[in-house]
Design a protein around this motif. Structure first.
Motif, short mmCIF file in Angstrom:
data_model
loop_
_atom_site.label_atom_id
_atom_site.label_comp_id
_atom_site.label_asym_id
_atom_site.label_seq_id
_atom_site.Cartn_x
_atom_site.Cartn_y
_atom_site.Cartn_z
N ALA A 100 2.37 4.73 -6.62
CA ALA A 100 2.17 4.08 -5.31
C ALA A 100 3.10 2.87 -4.88
O ALA A 100 3.05 2.57 -3.83
CB ALA A 100 0.59 3.91 -5.29
N ALA A 101 3.55 2.13 -6.04
CA ALA A 101 4.53 1.02 -5.70
C ALA A 101 5.60 1.26 -4.73
O ALA A 101 6.13 0.58 -4.05
CB ALA A 101 4.90 0.31 -7.04
N ASN A 102 6.10 2.66 -4.92
CA ASN A 102 7.28 2.79 -4.07
C ASN A 102 6.81 3.15 -2.67
O ASN A 102 7.54 2.44 -1.81
CB ASN A 102 7.81 4.20 -4.71
CG ASN A 102 9.17 4.73 -4.00
OD1 ASN A 102 9.85 3.84 -4.09
ND2 ASN A 102 9.09 5.83 -3.55
N GLU A 103 5.83 3.74 -2.21
CA GLU A 103 5.19 3.91 -1.24
C GLU A 103 4.76 2.41 -0.34
O GLU A 103 5.46 2.15 0.55
CB GLU A 103 3.86 4.74 -1.01
CG GLU A 103 3.51 4.90 0.29
CD GLU A 103 2.39 5.73 0.21
OE1 GLU A 103 1.70 5.88 1.60
OE2 GLU A 103 1.78 6.28 -0.83
N VAL A 104 4.15 1.51 -1.18
CA VAL A 104 3.92 0.00 -0.72
C VAL A 104 5.32 -0.55 -0.38
O VAL A 104 5.20 -1.19 0.56
CB VAL A 104 3.06 -0.50 -1.87
CG1 VAL A 104 2.92 -2.15 -1.45
CG2 VAL A 104 1.63 0.21 -1.77
N HIS A 105 6.10 -0.50 -1.17
CA HIS A 105 7.29 -1.37 -1.08
C HIS A 105 8.07 -0.83 0.14
O HIS A 105 8.36 -1.60 1.27
CB HIS A 105 8.32 -0.95 -2.39
CG HIS A 105 9.71 -1.69 -2.10
ND1 HIS A 105 9.87 -3.05 -2.07
CD2 HIS A 105 10.97 -1.16 -1.33
CE1 HIS A 105 11.30 -3.31 -1.88
NE2 HIS A 105 11.78 -2.10 -1.53
N HIS A 106 8.15 0.47 0.46
CA HIS A 106 8.91 1.18 1.61
C HIS A 106 8.03 0.68 2.86
O HIS A 106 8.67 0.61 3.78
CB HIS A 106 9.32 2.38 1.45
CG HIS A 106 10.34 2.72 0.27
ND1 HIS A 106 11.70 2.28 0.73
CD2 HIS A 106 10.22 3.13 -1.08
CE1 HIS A 106 12.38 2.39 -0.52
NE2 HIS A 106 11.57 2.87 -1.55
N ASN A 107 6.68 0.83 2.65
CA ASN A 107 6.03 0.47 3.84
C ASN A 107 6.04 -1.03 4.34
O ASN A 107 6.21 -1.33 5.59
CB ASN A 107 4.55 0.80 3.73
CG ASN A 107 4.22 2.44 4.08
OD1 ASN A 107 5.09 3.19 4.35
ND2 ASN A 107 3.34 2.84 3.47
N LEU A 108 6.20 -1.81 3.22
CA LEU A 108 6.33 -3.24 3.63
C LEU A 108 7.58 -3.48 4.13
O LEU A 108 7.68 -4.25 5.20
CB LEU A 108 6.13 -4.03 2.52
CG LEU A 108 4.57 -4.15 1.90
CD1 LEU A 108 4.55 -4.50 0.47
CD2 LEU A 108 3.76 -4.76 2.93
N VAL A 109 8.66 -2.85 3.71
CA VAL A 109 9.95 -3.13 4.14
C VAL A 109 10.15 -2.43 5.76
O VAL A 109 10.77 -3.26 6.47
CB VAL A 109 11.19 -2.33 3.37
CG1 VAL A 109 12.60 -2.14 4.03
CG2 VAL A 109 11.37 -3.01 1.98
N GLY A 110 9.40 -1.60 5.99
CA GLY A 110 9.20 -1.03 7.34
C GLY A 110 8.75 -2.17 8.22
O GLY A 110 9.06 -2.24 9.48
#
Length: 185
Positions: A74-84
């Motif tokens: 889930a860390a990958n999804e969190v990171h990319h959503n925050l970058v969005g």
């Protein structure tokens, strides 16, 4: 001498940040974003934090963040959503200089080893004179150092022109607001 206002971020639920102000001073810290059951709560908290930073700083010339890849689960999804959220924030606020820095390039810059661990990154930040309290804050400090060192050559004339345009727009908005107050009175 006026420096670029640079916001450097280690994007994640534990958000490391560092900023260079226009006077050249540097500050840094760590923010724990909400770990609510819904990811939307976390994204909203990040957006609010970004707006608060822009308000506090007055303007931001450059945003730089660590390009994390191959994070587990889930860390990958969190990171990319925050970058969005970060990219949306930059565009909405006409911050035209934003980019990521590769993790290995950052670690190599900070420690001389592209595979350095978190403890080495903290030690390198402290050795450079930054009393960081976490690896997230250390990463943000190194991102800021990387950016202001000139490793990535910024298009300064473009940045200065963008700043001039933002200042003109703000001046026009203030004038329009004054005219509305006079008309209402």
């Amino acid at each position: 001498m006026t420096h670029r206002i640079v916001l450097a971020l280690d994007v994640g639920t534990a958000l490391g940040w560092a900023v260079q102000r226009a006077d050249g001073s540097v500050e840094s810290g760590r923010v724990e974003l909400s770990k609510g059951n819904r990811q939307g709560v976390r994204l909203h908290a990040f957006r609010v934090w970004l707006v608060d930073q822009l308000t506090r700083l007055g303007e931001i010339d450059t945003i730089v963040w660590e390009h994390a890849f191959r994070q587990p689960g889930a860390a990958n999804e969190v990171h990319h959503n925050l970058v969005g959220v970060l990219l949306d924030f930059a565009e909405r606020n006409r911050i035209i200089d934003y980019h990521s820095v590769d993790v290995k390039a950052l670690k190599g810059f900070a420690t001389g080893n592209g595979n350095a661990d978190k403890d080495a990154m903290v030690a390198a930040a402290r050795a450079a004179g930054y009393p960081v309290r976490s690896h997230d804050e250390a990463d943000a400090v190194h991102l800021l150092r990387y950016e202001i060192s000139g490793r990535r050559v910024a298009d300064l004339p473009r940045l200065h022109e963008a700043r001039r345009k933002r200042q003109q727009q703000a001046k026009r908005r203030r004038a329009a607001n004054q005219n509305q107050k006079v008309t209402a009175a």
